[in-house]
Design an enzyme around this catalytic site. Structure first.
Site, PDB file in Angstrom:
ATOM      1  CG  HIS A  66      -1.332  -9.640  -9.420  1.00 18.87           C
ATOM      2  ND1 HIS A  66      -1.186  -8.485  -9.720  1.00 18.87           N
ATOM      3  CD2 HIS A  66      -2.742  -9.764  -9.249  1.00 18.87           C
ATOM      4  CE1 HIS A  66      -2.137  -7.997 -10.017  1.00 18.87           C
ATOM      5  NE2 HIS A  66      -3.175  -8.764  -9.890  1.00 18.87           N
ATOM      6  CB  CYS A  98      -4.174  -7.053 -13.155  1.00 16.04           C
ATOM      7  SG  CYS A  98      -5.712  -7.521 -12.257  1.00 16.04           S
TER       8      CYS A  98
END
Ligand code: GLN
Length: 245
Positions: free
Chosen positions: A197, A96
Site C-alpha cells: 500500500h 494485497c
C-alpha cells in the site's frame, strides 16, 4: 501514440469493500499522470451492487478484510465485466487483498477456509507463519531491462506462492513480499498483483506509467516531476534506514 477513442477510463472497483488501506490513491495517480500529459481521462468508481463498465483501460482493486474478499469475488464473478474487459486488452492492478482474490485460491478466517479466487493469476494464498507488517523495498525490472526500486507498506497475513503461469513482479530487498521467498507480487499477461500500500503508485511513479503504457499500448513521454522523484528517493532511504530485522 495509438489512437484512443474518448477519455481513458480508470475503474476503481468496490472502493467501499476493498478500500480500507487508501489504495484509491492509485486511481488518482493514474488519472493525474494522464492529465499532466494532456491525455483526457476519467475515473469511474464502482460500488458493490453497481455494474462494472467493460470499457475501462485500467481496473484497480485494493486491500481489505477477509469477508470483503469473499463478497468481492462473488460480485465480480456474477458481474463478469472485469473478465470481458481483460479479454479486450484492459490492465488490472490489484493490491494485497485484491491481489489475493485474483489467484486460484486463498484462505480466510481462523479456520483457514479455502475460497476459490478469480483465477486471473496463477497464485495461491495461505495463512503465513506470522503477519507481514512494515515497510517493503523491492527491485523491479522494467520491460526495457533497467531496474528500479519499489517501496510501500505491507500488511498481510496471507502468504502467496506462484504457479508456473505467473512471474514475480519484483525481488524483495527488505520485507516479506509474497511469502518471505524473495519475491513480491505477480504478473500474468495484463494482470499485475502486488502487496504494498502507500498508495503503491504514488510511491512508485515508474510502475504507474508502466500500467498506463500497457493499457494504451504506447510509450508515454517521461514526466518531469522532481518532487515525485524526491518523494521516491526519500521513501527508499526511509525504508533502508528503518529496515526490520
Ligand atoms: N486479508 C488479507 C490478509 O491479511 C488481506 C489484507 C490486506 O488487504 N491488507 O492477508
Amino acid at each position: 501514440m495509438t489512437a484512443h477513442k474518448g477519455p481513458v477510463e480508470i475503474v476503481l472497483v468496490y472502493q467501499s469493500l476493498l478500500g480500507i488501506y487508501g489504495d484509491r490513491g492509485n486511481a488518482m495517480v493514474l488519472l493525474k499522470r494522464l492529465q499532466w500529459r494532456g491525455i483526457e481521462a476519467k475515473l469511474t468508481i464502482v460500488e458493490p451492487g453497481d455494474p462494472l463498465p467493460a470499457s475501462g483501460s485500467v481496473y484497480l482493486l485494493g486491500g481489505g478484510e477477509d469477508a470483503a474478499q469473499v463478497s468481492a469475488v462473488r460480485l465480480l464473478k456474477t458481474d463478469g465485466s472485469l473478465f470481458r474487459a481483460l479479454d479486450a486488452g484492459a490492465v488490472l492492478f490489484a493490491v494485497c487483498a485484491g491481489y489475493q482474490i485474483c489467484g486460484t485460491t486463498f484462505t480466510i478466517g481462523e479456520r483457514d477456509e479455502v475460497i476459490e479466487g478469480l483465477g486471473l493469476l496463477d497464485v495461491e494464498t495461505r495463512r503465513g507463519p506470522e503477519r507481514a507488517v512494515g515497510e517493503i523495498l523491492s527491485r523491479w525490472r522494467r520491460p526495457d531491462g533497467t531496474e528500479t526500486l519499489l517501496t510501500g507498506f505491507e500488511n498481510h497475513g496471507g502468504f502467496t506462492t506462484l504457479g508456473p503461469d505467473a512471474a514475480p513482479l519484483a525481488t524483495v530487498e527488505i520485507g516479506v513480499g509474497n511469502a518471505n521467498d524473495g519475491t513480491e507480487g505477480a504478473v500474468q499477461g495484463r494482470v499485475i498483483g502486488s502487496y504494498p500500500h502507500g498508495p503503491n503508485l504514488a510511491r512508485n511513479p515508474d510502475l504507474a506509467d508502466h500500467l498506463l503504457q500497457l493499457a494504451l499500448d504506447t510509450e508515454l513521454e517521461p514526466l518531469e516531476r522532481p518532487e515525485i522523484d524526491e518523494l521516491h528517493r526519500q521513501r527508499v532511504e526511509f525504508v533502508r534506514r528503518n529496515a526490520r530485522r
